[in-house]
Design a protein around this motif. Sequence first.
Motif, PDB file in Angstrom:
ATOM      1  N   ARG A  47       5.424  57.208   8.673  1.00  0.00           N
ATOM      2  CA  ARG A  47       5.602  56.082   9.600  1.00  0.00           C
ATOM      3  C   ARG A  47       5.941  56.573  11.011  1.00  0.00           C
ATOM      4  NH1 ARG A  47       8.006  53.334   6.374  1.00  0.00           N
ATOM      5  NH2 ARG A  47       6.462  51.730   5.886  1.00  0.00           N
ATOM      6  N   ARG A  48       6.696  57.647  11.105  1.00  0.00           N
ATOM      7  CA  ARG A  48       7.066  58.190  12.421  1.00  0.00           C
ATOM      8  C   ARG A  48       5.855  58.739  13.168  1.00  0.00           C
ATOM      9  NH1 ARG A  48       9.562  62.423  12.876  1.00  0.00           N
ATOM     10  NH2 ARG A  48      10.553  62.024  14.893  1.00  0.00           N
ATOM     11  N   SER A  49       4.760  59.007  12.483  1.00  0.00           N
ATOM     12  CA  SER A  49       3.569  59.548  13.135  1.00  0.00           C
ATOM     13  C   SER A  49       2.837  58.500  13.957  1.00  0.00           C
ATOM     14  CB  SER A  49       2.609  60.124  12.083  1.00  0.00           C
ATOM     15  OG  SER A  49       3.213  61.151  11.326  1.00  0.00           O
ATOM     16  N   PHE A  50       3.038  57.220  13.625  1.00  0.00           N
ATOM     17  CA  PHE A  50       2.267  56.140  14.248  1.00  0.00           C
ATOM     18  C   PHE A  50       3.078  55.397  15.294  1.00  0.00           C
ATOM     19  CE2 PHE A  50       0.048  56.658  10.204  1.00  0.00           C
ATOM     20  CZ  PHE A  50      -1.279  56.580  10.600  1.00  0.00           C
ATOM     21  N   ALA A  51       2.410  55.011  16.376  1.00  0.00           N
ATOM     22  CA  ALA A  51       2.992  54.073  17.325  1.00  0.00           C
ATOM     23  C   ALA A  51       3.010  52.683  16.693  1.00  0.00           C
ATOM     24  CB  ALA A  51       2.184  54.046  18.619  1.00  0.00           C
ATOM     25  N   ASP A  52       3.961  51.856  17.105  1.00  0.00           N
ATOM     26  CA  ASP A  52       4.065  50.515  16.529  1.00  0.00           C
ATOM     27  C   ASP A  52       2.803  49.688  16.769  1.00  0.00           C
ATOM     28  OD1 ASP A  52       6.585  51.067  15.596  1.00  0.00           O
ATOM     29  OD2 ASP A  52       7.631  50.088  17.271  1.00  0.00           O
ATOM     30  N   ASP A  53       2.116  49.930  17.896  1.00  0.00           N
ATOM     31  CA  ASP A  53       0.914  49.157  18.232  1.00  0.00           C
ATOM     32  C   ASP A  53      -0.367  49.889  17.854  1.00  0.00           C
ATOM     33  OD1 ASP A  53       1.232  51.183  20.073  1.00  0.00           O
ATOM     34  OD2 ASP A  53       0.743  49.954  21.828  1.00  0.00           O
ATOM     35  N   SER A  54      -0.265  50.868  16.975  1.00  0.00           N
ATOM     36  CA  SER A  54      -1.444  51.640  16.571  1.00  0.00           C
ATOM     37  C   SER A  54      -2.369  50.815  15.682  1.00  0.00           C
ATOM     38  CB  SER A  54      -1.012  52.921  15.846  1.00  0.00           C
ATOM     39  OG  SER A  54      -0.172  52.604  14.741  1.00  0.00           O
ATOM     40  N   ARG A  55      -3.589  51.336  15.513  1.00  0.00           N
ATOM     41  CA  ARG A  55      -4.617  50.638  14.747  1.00  0.00           C
ATOM     42  C   ARG A  55      -5.271  51.624  13.789  1.00  0.00           C
ATOM     43  NH1 ARG A  55      -9.733  51.320  15.506  1.00  0.00           N
ATOM     44  NH2 ARG A  55      -9.790  52.295  17.549  1.00  0.00           N
ATOM     45  N   VAL A  56      -5.480  51.170  12.550  1.00  0.00           N
ATOM     46  CA  VAL A  56      -6.129  51.984  11.516  1.00  0.00           C
ATOM     47  C   VAL A  56      -7.247  51.160  10.904  1.00  0.00           C
ATOM     48  CG1 VAL A  56      -5.845  53.158   9.294  1.00  0.00           C
ATOM     49  CG2 VAL A  56      -4.016  53.264  11.014  1.00  0.00           C
ATOM     50  N   ARG A  57      -8.422  51.783  10.755  1.00  0.00           N
ATOM     51  CA  ARG A  57      -9.571  51.084  10.162  1.00  0.00           C
ATOM     52  C   ARG A  57     -10.278  52.066   9.239  1.00  0.00           C
ATOM     53  NH1 ARG A  57     -15.124  49.921  11.757  1.00  0.00           N
ATOM     54  NH2 ARG A  57     -15.736  47.856  11.016  1.00  0.00           N
ATOM     55  N   LEU A  58     -10.123  51.849   7.925  1.00  0.00           N
ATOM     56  CA  LEU A  58     -10.778  52.732   6.960  1.00  0.00           C
ATOM     57  C   LEU A  58     -11.225  51.925   5.746  1.00  0.00           C
ATOM     58  CD1 LEU A  58      -8.165  53.002   4.980  1.00  0.00           C
ATOM     59  CD2 LEU A  58      -7.594  54.931   6.443  1.00  0.00           C
ATOM     60  N   SER A  59     -11.605  52.622   4.679  1.00  0.00           N
ATOM     61  CA  SER A  59     -12.317  51.966   3.578  1.00  0.00           C
ATOM     62  C   SER A  59     -11.596  50.757   3.013  1.00  0.00           C
ATOM     63  CB  SER A  59     -12.585  52.988   2.458  1.00  0.00           C
ATOM     64  OG  SER A  59     -11.361  53.540   1.981  1.00  0.00           O
ATOM     65  N   TRP A  60     -10.325  50.908   2.695  1.00  0.00           N
ATOM     66  CA  TRP A  60      -9.603  49.863   1.978  1.00  0.00           C
ATOM     67  C   TRP A  60      -8.554  49.146   2.818  1.00  0.00           C
ATOM     68  CZ3 TRP A  60      -4.290  50.446   1.463  1.00  0.00           C
ATOM     69  CH2 TRP A  60      -3.793  51.713   1.783  1.00  0.00           C
ATOM     70  N   PHE A  61      -8.421  49.532   4.101  1.00  0.00           N
ATOM     71  CA  PHE A  61      -7.370  48.956   4.937  1.00  0.00           C
ATOM     72  C   PHE A  61      -7.831  48.815   6.378  1.00  0.00           C
ATOM     73  CE2 PHE A  61      -3.899  49.270   7.924  1.00  0.00           C
ATOM     74  CZ  PHE A  61      -3.004  48.318   7.439  1.00  0.00           C
ATOM     75  N   GLN A  62      -7.430  47.717   7.016  1.00  0.00           N
ATOM     76  CA  GLN A  62      -7.596  47.524   8.452  1.00  0.00           C
ATOM     77  C   GLN A  62      -6.346  46.826   8.975  1.00  0.00           C
ATOM     78  OE1 GLN A  62     -11.365  45.956   9.820  1.00  0.00           O
ATOM     79  NE2 GLN A  62     -12.423  46.654   7.970  1.00  0.00           N
ATOM     80  N   GLY A  63      -5.684  47.426   9.955  1.00  0.00           N
ATOM     81  CA  GLY A  63      -4.469  46.842  10.499  1.00  0.00           C
ATOM     82  C   GLY A  63      -3.712  47.854  11.327  1.00  0.00           C
ATOM     83  N   THR A  64      -2.404  47.644  11.485  1.00  0.00           N
ATOM     84  CA  THR A  64      -1.595  48.548  12.291  1.00  0.00           C
ATOM     85  C   THR A  64      -1.196  49.781  11.497  1.00  0.00           C
ATOM     86  OG1 THR A  64       0.548  47.605  11.647  1.00  0.00           O
ATOM     87  CG2 THR A  64      -0.639  46.524  13.468  1.00  0.00           C
TER      88      THR A  64
END
Length: 213
Positions: A47-64
């Motif tokens: 969790r510490r690797s990501f900024a709070d406003d980050s975005r992730v888009r991959l096979s099974w997940f899309q979101g922050t």
Amino acid sequence: MRSRVVEHDDPTPRSSSATIAADVTAVAQLVLHERHARDRGWWHDMRRSFADDSRVRLSWFQGTGPDFVSASERMAGRGDVSVHRLAPPVVDVNGDRALAVVPAGIEVRTDLDGVEVDLASYARLLYRAERRHDGWRIVALDPVYERDTLSACLPGTPLTVTAAELAGFRRPYRMLSYVLGRRGYTVAQDLYGDDRPDAVRGLEQAATDWLRA
């Protein structure tokens, strides 16, 4: 670890070679630690690797990014775990922004109809990172899927997957789509993959434009 510095229109160097090298190392370690923490179930570190406003888009997940960590923890709690085999990252730095591309093999061992199977999915993980007040943080993660394979763990064990079962799945991640679908996950079919090179070039150009901005 390979790296290069993005050229600037301004001929005046923005930072010393030592500073750039330190930033390249910091970003490389950031993305490697994010994958390592996920594999090990170290959710706080991930969790510490990501900024709070980050975005992730991959096979099974899309979101922050933070929601991705929470979803990954729930996924692991169901027994759906994976291991990431990573190649050296390529890191580009421009001031307080950076791109890192990490070749990855994602390995999953699971069960299909009583047959123990190994799924291997190969992708390039494209990370965008920014220097924030508390250090470098991931602000976006987009995989580019290349290919995947599925095989029985015990040689000679029959494993039947029909063409009809794979119909509608994209070639670069069709086995991944099939296995995750069997496990109850919905997999998007509009992701970046080498079967759609124009879309991949668009992603790469957008990432480069963001880096140079």
